[in-house]
Design an enzyme around this catalytic site. Structure first.
Site, PDB file in Angstrom:
ATOM      1  N   TYR A 148     -14.577 -48.388  34.832  1.00 51.12           N
ATOM      2  CA  TYR A 148     -14.077 -49.411  33.871  1.00 51.12           C
ATOM      3  C   TYR A 148     -13.725 -50.556  34.435  1.00 51.12           C
ATOM      4  O   TYR A 148     -13.235 -50.776  35.375  1.00 51.12           O
ATOM      5  CB  TYR A 148     -12.863 -48.972  33.061  1.00 51.12           C
ATOM      6  CG  TYR A 148     -13.181 -47.876  32.136  1.00 51.12           C
ATOM      7  CD1 TYR A 148     -14.235 -47.965  31.166  1.00 51.12           C
ATOM      8  CD2 TYR A 148     -12.512 -46.723  32.080  1.00 51.12           C
ATOM      9  CE1 TYR A 148     -14.578 -47.229  29.992  1.00 51.12           C
ATOM     10  CE2 TYR A 148     -12.525 -45.924  31.052  1.00 51.12           C
ATOM     11  CZ  TYR A 148     -13.846 -46.142  30.109  1.00 51.12           C
ATOM     12  OH  TYR A 148     -14.012 -45.016  29.071  1.00 51.12           O
ATOM     13  N   THR A 181     -19.449 -47.653  32.412  1.00 56.13           N
ATOM     14  CA  THR A 181     -19.399 -47.454  30.933  1.00 56.13           C
ATOM     15  C   THR A 181     -19.442 -48.762  30.152  1.00 56.13           C
ATOM     16  O   THR A 181     -18.753 -49.585  30.324  1.00 56.13           O
ATOM     17  CB  THR A 181     -18.221 -46.781  30.801  1.00 56.13           C
ATOM     18  OG1 THR A 181     -18.069 -45.368  31.429  1.00 56.13           O
ATOM     19  CG2 THR A 181     -18.010 -46.327  29.210  1.00 56.13           C
ATOM     20  N   LYS A 206     -23.902 -46.355  31.024  1.00 55.23           N
ATOM     21  CA  LYS A 206     -23.302 -45.294  30.257  1.00 55.23           C
ATOM     22  C   LYS A 206     -22.935 -45.518  28.726  1.00 55.23           C
ATOM     23  O   LYS A 206     -22.031 -46.736  28.836  1.00 55.23           O
ATOM     24  CB  LYS A 206     -22.402 -44.373  30.717  1.00 55.23           C
ATOM     25  CG  LYS A 206     -21.810 -43.362  29.842  1.00 55.23           C
ATOM     26  CD  LYS A 206     -20.748 -42.379  30.513  1.00 55.23           C
ATOM     27  CE  LYS A 206     -19.987 -41.413  29.729  1.00 55.23           C
ATOM     28  NZ  LYS A 206     -19.069 -42.030  28.874  1.00 55.23           N
ATOM     29  N   HIS A 265     -19.828 -42.306  23.567  1.00 50.77           N
ATOM     30  CA  HIS A 265     -18.595 -41.912  24.135  1.00 50.77           C
ATOM     31  C   HIS A 265     -17.933 -40.862  23.258  1.00 50.77           C
ATOM     32  O   HIS A 265     -16.665 -40.717  23.190  1.00 50.77           O
ATOM     33  CB  HIS A 265     -17.707 -43.067  23.957  1.00 50.77           C
ATOM     34  CG  HIS A 265     -16.681 -43.490  24.816  1.00 50.77           C
ATOM     35  ND1 HIS A 265     -16.688 -44.349  25.918  1.00 50.77           N
ATOM     36  CD2 HIS A 265     -15.436 -42.813  25.097  1.00 50.77           C
ATOM     37  CE1 HIS A 265     -15.830 -44.067  26.670  1.00 50.77           C
ATOM     38  NE2 HIS A 265     -14.714 -43.184  26.337  1.00 50.77           N
ATOM     39  N   SER A 303     -13.573 -40.135  36.464  1.00 56.01           N
ATOM     40  CA  SER A 303     -13.469 -41.268  35.723  1.00 56.01           C
ATOM     41  C   SER A 303     -12.636 -42.196  36.340  1.00 56.01           C
ATOM     42  O   SER A 303     -11.580 -41.954  37.045  1.00 56.01           O
ATOM     43  CB  SER A 303     -12.517 -40.746  34.210  1.00 56.01           C
ATOM     44  OG  SER A 303     -11.783 -41.891  33.657  1.00 56.01           O
TER      45      SER A 303
END
Ligand SMILES: Cc1cc2nc3c(=O)[nH]c(=O)nc-3n(C[C@H](O)[C@H](O)[C@H](O)COP(=O)(O)O)c2cc1C
Ligand SMILES: CCCCC(=O)C(=O)O
Length: 377
Positions: free
Chosen positions: A149, A175, A248, A272, A126
Protein backbone atom coordinates in the site's frame (compact mmCIF):
# COMPACT_ATOMS: atom_id res chain seq x y z
CA UNK A 1 0.83 -34.83 3.25
CA UNK A 2 3.09 -35.32 6.18
CA UNK A 3 1.59 -35.07 9.61
CA UNK A 4 2.83 -36.12 12.96
CA UNK A 5 0.08 -38.72 13.44
CA UNK A 6 0.87 -40.85 10.39
CA UNK A 7 4.40 -41.75 11.44
CA UNK A 8 3.17 -44.94 13.09
CA UNK A 9 4.96 -44.01 16.31
CA UNK A 10 3.35 -45.32 19.48
CA UNK A 11 2.77 -42.68 22.10
CA UNK A 12 1.35 -42.76 25.60
CA UNK A 13 -1.45 -40.45 24.64
CA UNK A 14 -3.86 -40.92 21.80
CA UNK A 15 -2.60 -38.77 18.95
CA UNK A 16 -4.27 -35.35 18.95
CA UNK A 17 -6.68 -35.30 16.09
CA UNK A 18 -6.15 -32.34 13.83
CA UNK A 19 -9.00 -29.95 14.58
CA UNK A 20 -9.79 -29.61 10.89
CA UNK A 21 -9.84 -33.29 9.93
CA UNK A 22 -13.64 -33.52 9.65
CA UNK A 23 -13.91 -30.45 7.46
CA UNK A 24 -14.22 -31.27 3.77
CA UNK A 25 -14.96 -28.02 1.98
CA UNK A 26 -14.21 -24.32 2.19
CA UNK A 27 -17.80 -23.92 3.34
CA UNK A 28 -17.13 -26.27 6.30
CA UNK A 29 -14.12 -24.14 7.17
CA UNK A 30 -16.13 -20.94 7.10
CA UNK A 31 -18.58 -22.46 9.59
CA UNK A 32 -15.77 -23.60 11.89
CA UNK A 33 -14.05 -20.22 11.59
CA UNK A 34 -17.20 -18.38 12.49
CA UNK A 35 -17.51 -20.46 15.66
CA UNK A 36 -13.87 -19.77 16.57
CA UNK A 37 -13.81 -16.02 15.90
CA UNK A 38 -15.17 -13.01 17.75
CA UNK A 39 -18.15 -11.46 15.94
CA UNK A 40 -16.03 -8.38 15.20
CA UNK A 41 -13.27 -10.41 13.53
CA UNK A 42 -15.65 -12.66 11.59
CA UNK A 43 -17.60 -9.65 10.33
CA UNK A 44 -14.40 -7.91 9.23
CA UNK A 45 -13.23 -10.95 7.27
CA UNK A 46 -16.58 -11.82 5.73
CA UNK A 47 -17.93 -8.40 4.81
CA UNK A 48 -18.14 -6.71 1.46
CA UNK A 49 -18.82 -3.02 0.88
CA UNK A 50 -22.23 -1.35 1.16
CA UNK A 51 -25.10 -3.59 -0.03
CA UNK A 52 -22.66 -6.46 -0.77
CA UNK A 53 -23.95 -6.81 -4.33
CA UNK A 54 -20.48 -7.49 -5.68
CA UNK A 55 -19.81 -9.94 -2.84
CA UNK A 56 -22.72 -12.07 -4.07
CA UNK A 57 -21.82 -11.51 -7.73
CA UNK A 58 -18.26 -12.80 -7.29
CA UNK A 59 -19.71 -16.13 -6.18
CA UNK A 60 -22.62 -16.21 -8.63
CA UNK A 61 -20.39 -15.59 -11.63
CA UNK A 62 -18.84 -19.03 -11.13
CA UNK A 63 -22.28 -20.67 -11.19
CA UNK A 64 -23.03 -19.20 -14.60
CA UNK A 65 -20.46 -21.44 -16.28
CA UNK A 66 -20.59 -25.16 -16.94
CA UNK A 67 -17.77 -27.54 -17.75
CA UNK A 68 -18.09 -29.65 -20.89
CA UNK A 69 -15.92 -32.70 -20.27
CA UNK A 70 -13.88 -34.43 -22.89
CA UNK A 71 -14.10 -38.19 -22.38
CA UNK A 72 -11.71 -41.05 -23.02
CA UNK A 73 -8.65 -38.94 -22.34
CA UNK A 74 -5.87 -40.60 -20.34
CA UNK A 75 -5.88 -38.71 -17.04
CA UNK A 76 -3.92 -41.28 -15.05
CA UNK A 77 -1.04 -38.83 -14.66
CA UNK A 78 -2.21 -35.36 -13.75
CA UNK A 79 0.15 -32.45 -13.40
CA UNK A 80 -0.83 -29.27 -11.59
CA UNK A 81 2.63 -27.74 -11.33
CA UNK A 82 3.29 -24.46 -13.03
CA UNK A 83 5.52 -21.41 -12.86
CA UNK A 84 4.46 -17.86 -12.03
CA UNK A 85 7.02 -15.14 -12.79
CA UNK A 86 9.79 -17.70 -12.60
CA UNK A 87 8.69 -19.22 -9.29
CA UNK A 88 7.72 -22.88 -9.53
CA UNK A 89 4.45 -23.63 -7.70
CA UNK A 90 2.80 -26.97 -7.06
CA UNK A 91 -0.56 -25.72 -8.32
CA UNK A 92 -2.13 -22.62 -9.90
CA UNK A 93 -3.60 -21.59 -6.54
CA UNK A 94 -1.85 -18.83 -4.56
CA UNK A 95 -2.53 -17.07 -1.28
CA UNK A 96 -3.91 -13.53 -1.68
CA UNK A 97 -2.77 -10.75 0.65
CA UNK A 98 -5.07 -10.25 3.60
CA UNK A 99 -4.52 -8.03 6.63
CA UNK A 100 -4.26 -8.99 10.31
CA UNK A 101 -3.76 -12.76 10.50
CA UNK A 102 -3.29 -12.66 14.27
CA UNK A 103 -6.92 -11.72 14.51
CA UNK A 104 -7.64 -15.24 13.23
CA UNK A 105 -4.99 -17.20 15.13
CA UNK A 106 -2.18 -16.35 17.61
CA UNK A 107 0.48 -17.64 15.19
CA UNK A 108 -0.91 -15.33 12.52
CA UNK A 109 1.10 -14.84 9.33
CA UNK A 110 3.80 -17.31 10.44
CA UNK A 111 1.23 -20.12 10.35
CA UNK A 112 -0.04 -19.03 6.95
CA UNK A 113 3.49 -18.73 5.55
CA UNK A 114 4.48 -22.20 6.76
CA UNK A 115 1.31 -23.75 5.37
CA UNK A 116 1.77 -22.07 1.98
CA UNK A 117 5.39 -23.26 1.87
CA UNK A 118 4.33 -26.83 2.72
CA UNK A 119 1.68 -26.65 0.02
CA UNK A 120 4.32 -25.47 -2.46
CA UNK A 121 2.71 -22.18 -3.28
CA UNK A 122 3.23 -18.42 -3.02
CA UNK A 123 2.08 -16.44 0.01
CA UNK A 124 1.45 -12.75 -0.63
CA UNK A 125 2.17 -10.85 2.59
CA UNK A 126 0.04 -7.77 3.25
CA UNK A 127 1.51 -4.39 4.16
CA UNK A 128 -0.97 -4.61 7.06
CA UNK A 129 0.37 -7.88 8.45
CA UNK A 130 0.44 -8.37 12.21
CA UNK A 131 3.91 -9.96 11.87
CA UNK A 132 6.88 -8.15 10.36
CA UNK A 133 7.79 -9.04 6.80
CA UNK A 134 11.27 -10.02 8.00
CA UNK A 135 9.96 -12.45 10.61
CA UNK A 136 7.69 -14.03 8.01
CA UNK A 137 10.60 -14.44 5.57
CA UNK A 138 12.71 -16.06 8.30
CA UNK A 139 9.96 -18.54 9.17
CA UNK A 140 9.24 -19.69 5.63
CA UNK A 141 11.24 -21.42 2.94
CA UNK A 142 8.46 -20.90 0.42
CA UNK A 143 8.19 -18.17 -2.21
CA UNK A 144 6.83 -14.87 -0.87
CA UNK A 145 5.42 -11.80 -2.57
CA UNK A 146 4.95 -8.48 -0.79
CA UNK A 147 1.70 -6.54 -1.21
CA UNK A 148 2.28 -2.81 -1.08
CA UNK A 149 0.00 0.00 0.00
CA UNK A 150 1.47 3.34 -1.03
CA UNK A 151 1.52 5.78 1.86
CA UNK A 152 1.53 9.57 1.70
CA UNK A 153 4.93 9.19 3.33
CA UNK A 154 6.96 8.08 0.31
CA UNK A 155 10.08 7.38 2.35
CA UNK A 156 8.07 4.90 4.40
CA UNK A 157 6.76 3.37 1.17
CA UNK A 158 10.26 3.17 -0.27
CA UNK A 159 11.55 1.54 2.90
CA UNK A 160 8.82 -1.13 2.75
CA UNK A 161 9.89 -2.00 -0.79
CA UNK A 162 13.58 -2.05 0.15
CA UNK A 163 12.89 -4.21 3.19
CA UNK A 164 10.90 -6.70 1.10
CA UNK A 165 13.70 -6.87 -1.46
CA UNK A 166 16.35 -7.34 1.25
CA UNK A 167 14.31 -10.06 2.96
CA UNK A 168 14.10 -12.13 -0.24
CA UNK A 169 10.57 -11.42 -1.43
CA UNK A 170 10.23 -12.22 -5.12
CA UNK A 171 7.71 -9.66 -6.30
CA UNK A 172 5.87 -6.51 -5.27
CA UNK A 173 2.09 -6.61 -5.61
CA UNK A 174 0.83 -3.04 -5.83
CA UNK A 175 -2.82 -2.81 -4.84
CA UNK A 176 -4.47 -0.20 -7.03
CA UNK A 177 -8.12 -0.44 -6.00
CA UNK A 178 -7.82 1.24 -2.61
CA UNK A 179 -7.33 5.04 -2.89
CA UNK A 180 -9.86 5.18 -0.06
CA UNK A 181 -11.39 2.38 1.96
CA UNK A 182 -14.77 0.99 0.93
CA UNK A 183 -17.54 1.24 3.48
CA UNK A 184 -18.05 -2.03 5.30
CA UNK A 185 -21.14 -1.39 7.39
CA UNK A 186 -20.51 -4.05 10.00
CA UNK A 187 -17.08 -2.61 10.73
CA UNK A 188 -18.60 0.81 11.26
CA UNK A 189 -21.29 -0.59 13.56
CA UNK A 190 -18.85 -2.83 15.45
CA UNK A 191 -16.29 -0.05 15.91
CA UNK A 192 -13.78 -2.35 14.19
CA UNK A 193 -10.15 -2.07 15.21
CA UNK A 194 -7.36 -4.27 16.50
CA UNK A 195 -7.61 -5.65 20.03
CA UNK A 196 -4.93 -4.84 22.59
CA UNK A 197 -1.59 -6.42 21.78
CA UNK A 198 -2.03 -6.66 18.01
CA UNK A 199 -0.13 -4.20 15.86
CA UNK A 200 0.62 -3.57 12.21
CA UNK A 201 4.12 -4.92 12.53
CA UNK A 202 5.51 -3.40 9.32
CA UNK A 203 4.44 0.08 10.32
CA UNK A 204 5.78 0.74 13.78
CA UNK A 205 3.90 3.90 14.71
CA UNK A 206 0.55 3.01 13.12
CA UNK A 207 -2.47 2.53 15.34
CA UNK A 208 -5.86 1.05 14.57
CA UNK A 209 -7.00 0.16 18.08
CA UNK A 210 -10.65 -0.72 18.58
CA UNK A 211 -12.59 1.31 21.12
CA UNK A 212 -13.79 4.51 19.51
CA UNK A 213 -16.96 4.60 17.44
CA UNK A 214 -16.83 3.80 13.71
CA UNK A 215 -14.12 1.81 11.91
CA UNK A 216 -10.59 2.59 13.14
CA UNK A 217 -9.26 1.01 9.95
CA UNK A 218 -11.29 3.45 7.88
CA UNK A 219 -9.83 6.40 9.79
CA UNK A 220 -6.32 5.01 9.50
CA UNK A 221 -6.50 4.54 5.73
CA UNK A 222 -7.94 8.02 5.22
CA UNK A 223 -5.10 9.60 7.17
CA UNK A 224 -2.09 7.60 5.91
CA UNK A 225 -2.78 6.13 2.48
CA UNK A 226 -2.17 8.20 -0.61
CA UNK A 227 -5.39 8.80 -2.55
CA UNK A 228 -3.39 10.72 -5.17
CA UNK A 229 -1.74 7.50 -6.39
CA UNK A 230 -1.60 7.46 -10.20
CA UNK A 231 0.19 5.88 -13.15
CA UNK A 232 3.12 8.24 -12.57
CA UNK A 233 3.75 6.53 -9.24
CA UNK A 234 3.93 3.16 -10.95
CA UNK A 235 6.93 4.47 -12.89
CA UNK A 236 8.45 5.76 -9.62
CA UNK A 237 7.96 2.37 -8.02
CA UNK A 238 9.55 0.59 -10.97
CA UNK A 239 12.52 2.88 -10.53
CA UNK A 240 13.15 1.99 -6.89
CA UNK A 241 13.13 -1.81 -7.12
CA UNK A 242 14.49 -4.62 -9.24
CA UNK A 243 11.59 -6.85 -8.24
CA UNK A 244 8.82 -7.60 -10.74
CA UNK A 245 5.70 -5.55 -10.11
CA UNK A 246 2.17 -6.92 -10.29
CA UNK A 247 -0.83 -4.60 -10.29
CA UNK A 248 -3.71 -5.92 -8.21
CA UNK A 249 -7.22 -4.61 -8.64
CA UNK A 250 -7.56 -4.23 -12.40
CA UNK A 251 -10.95 -4.94 -14.02
CA UNK A 252 -10.67 -3.13 -17.39
CA UNK A 253 -8.89 -3.90 -20.68
CA UNK A 254 -7.70 -0.29 -21.13
CA UNK A 255 -6.10 -0.32 -17.66
CA UNK A 256 -4.52 -3.65 -18.56
CA UNK A 257 -2.83 -2.03 -21.57
CA UNK A 258 -1.68 0.90 -19.44
CA UNK A 259 -0.31 -1.51 -16.86
CA UNK A 260 1.67 -3.48 -19.43
CA UNK A 261 2.96 -0.24 -20.96
CA UNK A 262 3.97 0.93 -17.47
CA UNK A 263 6.12 -2.17 -17.10
CA UNK A 264 3.89 -4.35 -14.93
CA UNK A 265 5.11 -7.94 -14.92
CA UNK A 266 1.67 -9.30 -14.09
CA UNK A 267 -1.97 -8.37 -13.61
CA UNK A 268 -4.26 -9.48 -10.82
CA UNK A 269 -7.90 -9.12 -11.79
CA UNK A 270 -9.53 -8.27 -8.49
CA UNK A 271 -12.27 -6.21 -6.88
CA UNK A 272 -10.66 -6.67 -3.48
CA UNK A 273 -13.03 -9.44 -2.49
CA UNK A 274 -15.95 -7.02 -3.09
CA UNK A 275 -14.80 -4.84 -0.18
CA UNK A 276 -14.18 -1.64 -2.12
CA UNK A 277 -16.56 -0.49 -4.87
CA UNK A 278 -19.94 -2.13 -4.51
CA UNK A 279 -21.42 -2.73 -7.99
CA UNK A 280 -17.99 -3.56 -9.34
CA UNK A 281 -18.30 -6.45 -11.80
CA UNK A 282 -17.63 -10.00 -10.74
CA UNK A 283 -13.98 -10.70 -11.44
CA UNK A 284 -14.74 -13.84 -13.48
CA UNK A 285 -16.95 -11.77 -15.79
CA UNK A 286 -14.18 -9.32 -16.69
CA UNK A 287 -11.35 -11.85 -16.78
CA UNK A 288 -11.65 -12.75 -20.51
CA UNK A 289 -11.43 -9.10 -21.56
CA UNK A 290 -8.36 -8.52 -19.43
CA UNK A 291 -6.75 -11.69 -20.78
CA UNK A 292 -7.40 -10.50 -24.31
CA UNK A 293 -5.88 -7.10 -23.60
CA UNK A 294 -2.82 -8.63 -21.95
CA UNK A 295 -2.38 -10.73 -25.10
CA UNK A 296 0.04 -13.14 -23.50
CA UNK A 297 2.57 -10.41 -22.67
CA UNK A 298 2.20 -10.84 -18.90
CA UNK A 299 0.49 -13.44 -16.72
CA UNK A 300 -3.07 -12.68 -15.63
CA UNK A 301 -4.19 -13.86 -12.20
CA UNK A 302 -7.66 -13.53 -10.71
CA UNK A 303 -9.16 -13.53 -7.23
CA UNK A 304 -12.60 -13.15 -5.67
CA UNK A 305 -15.12 -15.87 -4.94
CA UNK A 306 -12.97 -18.94 -5.63
CA UNK A 307 -14.38 -21.58 -3.27
CA UNK A 308 -14.21 -24.87 -5.22
CA UNK A 309 -11.75 -26.68 -7.47
CA UNK A 310 -14.27 -26.36 -10.29
CA UNK A 311 -14.08 -22.56 -9.83
CA UNK A 312 -10.32 -22.73 -10.38
CA UNK A 313 -10.84 -24.85 -13.52
CA UNK A 314 -13.32 -22.28 -14.88
CA UNK A 315 -10.96 -19.36 -14.23
CA UNK A 316 -8.13 -21.20 -15.99
CA UNK A 317 -10.41 -22.05 -18.93
CA UNK A 318 -11.25 -18.35 -19.23
CA UNK A 319 -7.57 -17.52 -19.48
CA UNK A 320 -6.19 -17.02 -15.98
CA UNK A 321 -2.69 -18.33 -15.27
CA UNK A 322 -3.59 -18.85 -11.61
CA UNK A 323 -6.08 -17.83 -8.94
CA UNK A 324 -5.60 -16.44 -5.44
CA UNK A 325 -7.58 -17.25 -2.31
CA UNK A 326 -8.48 -14.57 0.23
CA UNK A 327 -11.14 -15.56 2.75
CA UNK A 328 -10.76 -19.36 2.39
CA UNK A 329 -7.24 -19.07 3.81
CA UNK A 330 -8.50 -16.93 6.70
CA UNK A 331 -11.17 -19.54 7.45
CA UNK A 332 -8.50 -22.25 7.53
CA UNK A 333 -6.30 -20.14 9.78
CA UNK A 334 -9.11 -19.31 12.20
CA UNK A 335 -10.33 -22.91 12.37
CA UNK A 336 -7.00 -24.66 12.90
CA UNK A 337 -3.93 -22.46 12.39
CA UNK A 338 -1.19 -23.77 10.10
CA UNK A 339 -2.88 -27.18 9.75
CA UNK A 340 -6.13 -25.47 8.80
CA UNK A 341 -4.54 -23.34 6.08
CA UNK A 342 -2.72 -26.39 4.73
CA UNK A 343 -6.00 -28.36 4.71
CA UNK A 344 -7.81 -25.61 2.81
CA UNK A 345 -5.02 -25.48 0.22
CA UNK A 346 -5.01 -29.29 -0.07
CA UNK A 347 -8.80 -29.40 -0.41
CA UNK A 348 -8.69 -26.94 -3.30
CA UNK A 349 -5.80 -28.87 -4.86
CA UNK A 350 -7.67 -32.19 -4.60
CA UNK A 351 -10.87 -30.65 -5.93
CA UNK A 352 -9.01 -29.14 -8.88
CA UNK A 353 -7.27 -32.45 -9.62
CA UNK A 354 -10.61 -34.31 -9.53
CA UNK A 355 -12.26 -31.70 -11.75
CA UNK A 356 -9.41 -31.88 -14.26
CA UNK A 357 -9.58 -35.68 -14.37
CA UNK A 358 -13.35 -35.68 -14.84
CA UNK A 359 -13.14 -32.95 -17.48
CA UNK A 360 -10.49 -34.82 -19.49
CA UNK A 361 -7.64 -32.41 -18.75
CA UNK A 362 -4.40 -34.14 -17.78
CA UNK A 363 -2.42 -30.89 -17.67
CA UNK A 364 -2.96 -27.17 -17.16
CA UNK A 365 -2.04 -26.65 -20.81
CA UNK A 366 -4.96 -28.82 -21.88
CA UNK A 367 -7.48 -26.53 -20.16
CA UNK A 368 -8.79 -24.31 -22.95
CA UNK A 369 -11.61 -21.88 -23.61
CA UNK A 370 -13.72 -24.60 -25.28
CA UNK A 371 -13.99 -26.45 -21.97
CA UNK A 372 -16.58 -24.06 -20.53
CA UNK A 373 -19.85 -22.58 -21.72
CA UNK A 374 -22.32 -20.23 -20.14
CA UNK A 375 -25.27 -22.02 -18.57
CA UNK A 376 -28.38 -21.78 -20.76
CA UNK A 377 -30.90 -19.31 -19.31
C1 LIG B 1 -10.18 -9.65 5.56
C2 LIG B 1 -9.53 -9.25 4.27
C3 LIG B 1 -8.40 -8.45 4.30
C4 LIG B 1 -7.79 -8.07 3.11
N1 LIG B 1 -6.64 -7.35 3.16
C5 LIG B 1 -6.01 -7.02 2.01
C6 LIG B 1 -4.78 -6.34 2.04
O1 LIG B 1 -4.24 -6.04 3.10
N2 LIG B 1 -4.22 -6.00 0.86
C7 LIG B 1 -4.80 -6.32 -0.35
O2 LIG B 1 -4.26 -6.00 -1.41
N3 LIG B 1 -5.95 -7.01 -0.41
C8 LIG B 1 -6.57 -7.36 0.74
N4 LIG B 1 -7.73 -8.08 0.68
C9 LIG B 1 -8.25 -8.52 -0.63
C10 LIG B 1 -7.68 -9.91 -1.01
O3 LIG B 1 -6.33 -9.81 -1.38
C11 LIG B 1 -8.42 -10.54 -2.19
O4 LIG B 1 -8.45 -9.64 -3.26
C12 LIG B 1 -9.83 -11.01 -1.89
O5 LIG B 1 -9.96 -11.44 -0.55
C13 LIG B 1 -10.22 -12.14 -2.82
O6 LIG B 1 -11.53 -12.53 -2.63
P1 LIG B 1 -12.00 -13.79 -1.76
O7 LIG B 1 -11.88 -13.37 -0.34
O8 LIG B 1 -13.42 -13.96 -2.19
O9 LIG B 1 -11.12 -14.96 -2.11
C14 LIG B 1 -8.35 -8.46 1.85
C15 LIG B 1 -9.50 -9.27 1.86
C16 LIG B 1 -10.09 -9.67 3.02
C17 LIG B 1 -11.31 -10.56 2.97
C1 LIG C 1 -6.45 -0.67 3.04
C2 LIG C 1 -7.29 -1.80 3.43
C3 LIG C 1 -6.95 -2.49 4.69
C4 LIG C 1 -7.04 -3.97 4.64
C5 LIG C 1 -7.82 -4.45 3.50
O1 LIG C 1 -7.36 -4.50 2.42
C6 LIG C 1 -9.18 -4.87 3.70
O2 LIG C 1 -9.67 -4.87 4.82
O3 LIG C 1 -9.82 -5.20 2.68
Amino acid sequence: MHSSDDTGKTTLHAPQKDASSGLLTVRDFERAARAALSAMAYDYYRSGADAERTLRENLRAYRRWQIHSRVLVDVSRLTLETEILGAPVSMPILVAPTAYHKLAHPEGELATARAAARAGTIFTVSTLATTSLEDIARASKGPLWFQLYVHKDRELTRSLVERAEAAGYRAIVLTVDTPVLGRRLRDVRNGFGLPNGLVMANLVDAKVAAGASGSALHRYIASRHDASLSWRDVAWLRGITRLPLLLKGIVRPDDTMLAVDAGAAGIIVSNHGARQLDSAPATLDVLPRVVEAAAGRVPVLVDGGVRWGTDVLKALALGANAVLLGRPVLWGLAAAGEAGVLRVLDILRDELATAMALAGCPSLASIDRALVERRPR
